[in-house]
Design a protein around this motif. Sequence first.
Motif, PDB file in Angstrom:
ATOM      1  N   MET A   1       2.837  47.992  10.564  1.00 30.65           N
ATOM      2  CA  MET A   1       3.537  47.605  11.994  1.00 30.65           C
ATOM      3  C   MET A   1       5.300  48.183  11.448  1.00 30.65           C
ATOM      4  N   ILE A   2       5.619  48.026  12.716  1.00 36.12           N
ATOM      5  CA  ILE A   2       7.846  48.729  12.442  1.00 36.12           C
ATOM      6  C   ILE A   2       8.690  47.983  12.091  1.00 36.12           C
ATOM      7  N   ASP A   3       9.461  47.789  10.845  1.00 33.38           N
ATOM      8  CA  ASP A   3      10.279  47.212  10.384  1.00 33.38           C
ATOM      9  C   ASP A   3      11.184  47.381  11.099  1.00 33.38           C
ATOM     10  N   VAL A   4      11.691  46.261  11.457  1.00 35.16           N
ATOM     11  CA  VAL A   4      13.348  46.566  12.498  1.00 35.16           C
ATOM     12  C   VAL A   4      14.320  45.364  12.055  1.00 35.16           C
ATOM     13  N   LEU A   5      15.327  46.962  11.667  1.00 35.32           N
ATOM     14  CA  LEU A   5      17.092  45.727  11.299  1.00 35.32           C
ATOM     15  C   LEU A   5      17.675  45.629  12.795  1.00 35.32           C
ATOM     16  N   VAL A   6      18.444  43.913  13.027  1.00 33.21           N
ATOM     17  CA  VAL A   6      19.132  44.029  14.357  1.00 33.21           C
ATOM     18  C   VAL A   6      20.547  43.702  14.167  1.00 33.21           C
ATOM     19  N   VAL A   7      21.351  44.637  14.258  1.00 31.08           N
ATOM     20  CA  VAL A   7      22.458  44.352  13.635  1.00 31.08           C
ATOM     21  C   VAL A   7      23.393  44.525  15.236  1.00 31.08           C
ATOM     22  N   ASP A   8      23.967  42.651  15.227  1.00 25.83           N
ATOM     23  CA  ASP A   8      25.142  43.280  16.267  1.00 25.83           C
ATOM     24  C   ASP A   8      26.097  41.662  15.543  1.00 25.83           C
ATOM     25  N   ASP A   9      27.904  41.670  16.312  1.00 21.81           N
ATOM     26  CA  ASP A   9      28.608  40.722  15.647  1.00 21.81           C
ATOM     27  C   ASP A   9      28.188  40.018  16.256  1.00 21.81           C
ATOM     28  N   ASP A  10      27.801  39.488  17.566  1.00 23.75           N
ATOM     29  CA  ASP A  10      27.699  37.890  17.874  1.00 23.75           C
ATOM     30  C   ASP A  10      25.928  37.251  18.197  1.00 23.75           C
ATOM     31  N   PHE A  11      25.939  36.242  16.877  1.00 26.32           N
ATOM     32  CA  PHE A  11      24.930  36.269  16.154  1.00 26.32           C
ATOM     33  C   PHE A  11      23.628  35.497  17.944  1.00 26.32           C
ATOM     34  N   HIS A  12      24.108  35.124  18.818  1.00 29.32           N
ATOM     35  CA  HIS A  12      23.990  33.956  19.757  1.00 29.32           C
ATOM     36  C   HIS A  12      22.822  35.572  19.993  1.00 29.32           C
ATOM     37  N   VAL A  13      23.744  37.165  20.209  1.00 31.45           N
ATOM     38  CA  VAL A  13      22.734  38.159  20.824  1.00 31.45           C
ATOM     39  C   VAL A  13      21.749  38.679  20.126  1.00 31.45           C
ATOM     40  N   ALA A  14      22.455  38.895  19.013  1.00 31.93           N
ATOM     41  CA  ALA A  14      21.121  39.286  17.287  1.00 31.93           C
ATOM     42  C   ALA A  14      19.752  38.528  17.577  1.00 31.93           C
ATOM     43  N   GLU A  15      20.363  37.150  18.200  1.00 34.22           N
ATOM     44  CA  GLU A  15      18.777  36.395  18.229  1.00 34.22           C
ATOM     45  C   GLU A  15      17.967  36.552  19.027  1.00 34.22           C
ATOM     46  N   ILE A  16      19.013  36.685  20.394  1.00 32.66           N
ATOM     47  CA  ILE A  16      18.047  37.337  21.296  1.00 32.66           C
ATOM     48  C   ILE A  16      17.625  38.660  21.403  1.00 32.66           C
ATOM     49  N   ASN A  17      17.849  39.729  21.620  1.00 35.09           N
ATOM     50  CA  ASN A  17      17.363  40.745  20.271  1.00 35.09           C
ATOM     51  C   ASN A  17      16.104  40.491  19.237  1.00 35.09           C
ATOM     52  N   ALA A  18      16.562  40.008  18.797  1.00 38.73           N
ATOM     53  CA  ALA A  18      15.088  39.501  18.013  1.00 38.73           C
ATOM     54  C   ALA A  18      13.643  39.194  18.432  1.00 38.73           C
ATOM     55  N   ALA A  19      14.227  38.280  18.890  1.00 40.25           N
ATOM     56  CA  ALA A  19      13.741  37.592  19.946  1.00 40.25           C
ATOM     57  C   ALA A  19      12.367  38.830  21.165  1.00 40.25           C
ATOM     58  N   TYR A  20      13.014  39.365  21.592  1.00 40.10           N
ATOM     59  CA  TYR A  20      12.839  41.052  22.073  1.00 40.10           C
ATOM     60  C   TYR A  20      11.468  41.406  21.299  1.00 40.10           C
ATOM     61  N   VAL A  21      12.104  42.199  20.173  1.00 39.38           N
ATOM     62  CA  VAL A  21      11.096  42.716  19.325  1.00 39.38           C
ATOM     63  C   VAL A  21      10.097  42.369  19.133  1.00 39.38           C
ATOM     64  N   SER A  22      10.083  40.801  19.058  1.00 36.96           N
ATOM     65  CA  SER A  22       8.897  39.969  18.496  1.00 36.96           C
ATOM     66  C   SER A  22       8.448  39.968  19.072  1.00 36.96           C
ATOM     67  N   GLN A  23       8.437  40.057  20.448  1.00 34.11           N
ATOM     68  CA  GLN A  23       7.408  40.401  21.777  1.00 34.11           C
ATOM     69  C   GLN A  23       6.556  41.938  22.109  1.00 34.11           C
ATOM     70  N   VAL A  24       7.289  42.276  21.365  1.00 38.92           N
ATOM     71  CA  VAL A  24       6.381  44.078  21.396  1.00 38.92           C
ATOM     72  C   VAL A  24       5.787  44.345  20.305  1.00 38.92           C
ATOM     73  N   SER A  25       4.693  44.657  20.767  1.00 40.83           N
ATOM     74  CA  SER A  25       3.273  44.710  19.999  1.00 40.83           C
ATOM     75  C   SER A  25       3.517  46.284  18.624  1.00 40.83           C
ATOM     76  N   GLY A  26       3.495  45.481  17.673  1.00 40.90           N
ATOM     77  CA  GLY A  26       3.453  46.506  17.211  1.00 40.90           C
ATOM     78  C   GLY A  26       4.819  46.654  16.032  1.00 40.90           C
ATOM     79  N   PHE A  27       5.879  45.895  16.588  1.00 39.36           N
ATOM     80  CA  PHE A  27       7.042  46.029  16.221  1.00 39.36           C
ATOM     81  C   PHE A  27       7.564  44.663  14.976  1.00 39.36           C
ATOM     82  N   ARG A  28       7.946  44.173  13.814  1.00 42.22           N
ATOM     83  CA  ARG A  28       8.540  43.408  13.535  1.00 42.22           C
ATOM     84  C   ARG A  28       9.965  42.674  12.876  1.00 42.22           C
ATOM     85  N   VAL A  29      10.697  42.190  12.917  1.00 35.34           N
ATOM     86  CA  VAL A  29      11.870  41.374  13.036  1.00 35.34           C
ATOM     87  C   VAL A  29      11.734  41.966  11.003  1.00 35.34           C
ATOM     88  N   THR A  30      12.960  42.631  10.205  1.00 31.95           N
ATOM     89  CA  THR A  30      12.688  41.866   9.217  1.00 31.95           C
ATOM     90  C   THR A  30      13.971  41.863   8.091  1.00 31.95           C
TER      91      THR A  30
END
Length: 229
Positions: free
Chosen positions: A1-30
Amino acid sequence: MIDVLVVDDDFHVAEINAAYVSQVSGFRVTGRAHTAAQALATLERTHVDLVLLDHYLPDETGLTLVRRLRQLGHRADVIMVTAARDVATVQDAMRCGALQYLVKPFGFSGLRAKLDGYAALRRTVEGVGGRGEAGQEQVDRIFGAFRAADSPHTELPKGHSPATVDLIRRVLGGAGHPLSAHEVAERAGVSRSTAQRYLKHLERSGHITLTLKYGDTGRPEHRYRWTGP
C-alpha cells in the motif's frame, strides 16, 4: 500500500481529498494535516510515501514546507494540490521537486489520474532495480512513467481512436473556454454521439473537467474544458 498524507487548510477539502484517495486501489490515507506544522509533525512520527500538499497554508506556504522537509532529510514524494496557478509558483514547485501539480478545482478522476501516474512511477523504479544503478534506457523509463500514465491515449476503450482523441484535445485546448458536446462535435467534424463517447472517456481519465451551465429552462448543459497535458 502507498501511504498518503493529505495536507489542506480547509478541513472540508481535506476530507474530500482523503475520500478520493481511499477510492483508488493501492492507496491509503495515513494522516490529515491543516497546517505546515501539523504536516511536519505527522511526517516525524508516521511513515508517509506521498504528500498531497496545498500551497496556501496558514503558517507557511506548501513550497516552503517542501524545502524544509528536504533539509530535514524527509524523502516523501510530493504532489501539489492547490488553487495556486501562477506560473512562478508552478516553476518553483518543479524546482523543489514536486512530482506533479494538480490545480483546484478538480474531481475524483483528476486526482485518480495523478495517483495512477505516481503508482506507475513506483512500479517503474522497482522494475529497473530500486536503489541499484540505471542505464540511459532505465532512466528514460523512469522519467517517462508519469508522462505515459497521464497520456489521454492510455488504455483507450475498444473502438476509440488515438487520432480522434488528439482531435478532441485540439478542439478543447484551442477553444479558450468550456464547450458543449454539440460544439465539440461541430468543431471536430464528428457526430455528437462520437463526441460524447470520447468526452466521457477523457473526463473519466482526468484530462477534461465537466461543468454545468444552467439556462432559464430545461436541463443544465454539460460543458467540457481540457485540463490534461
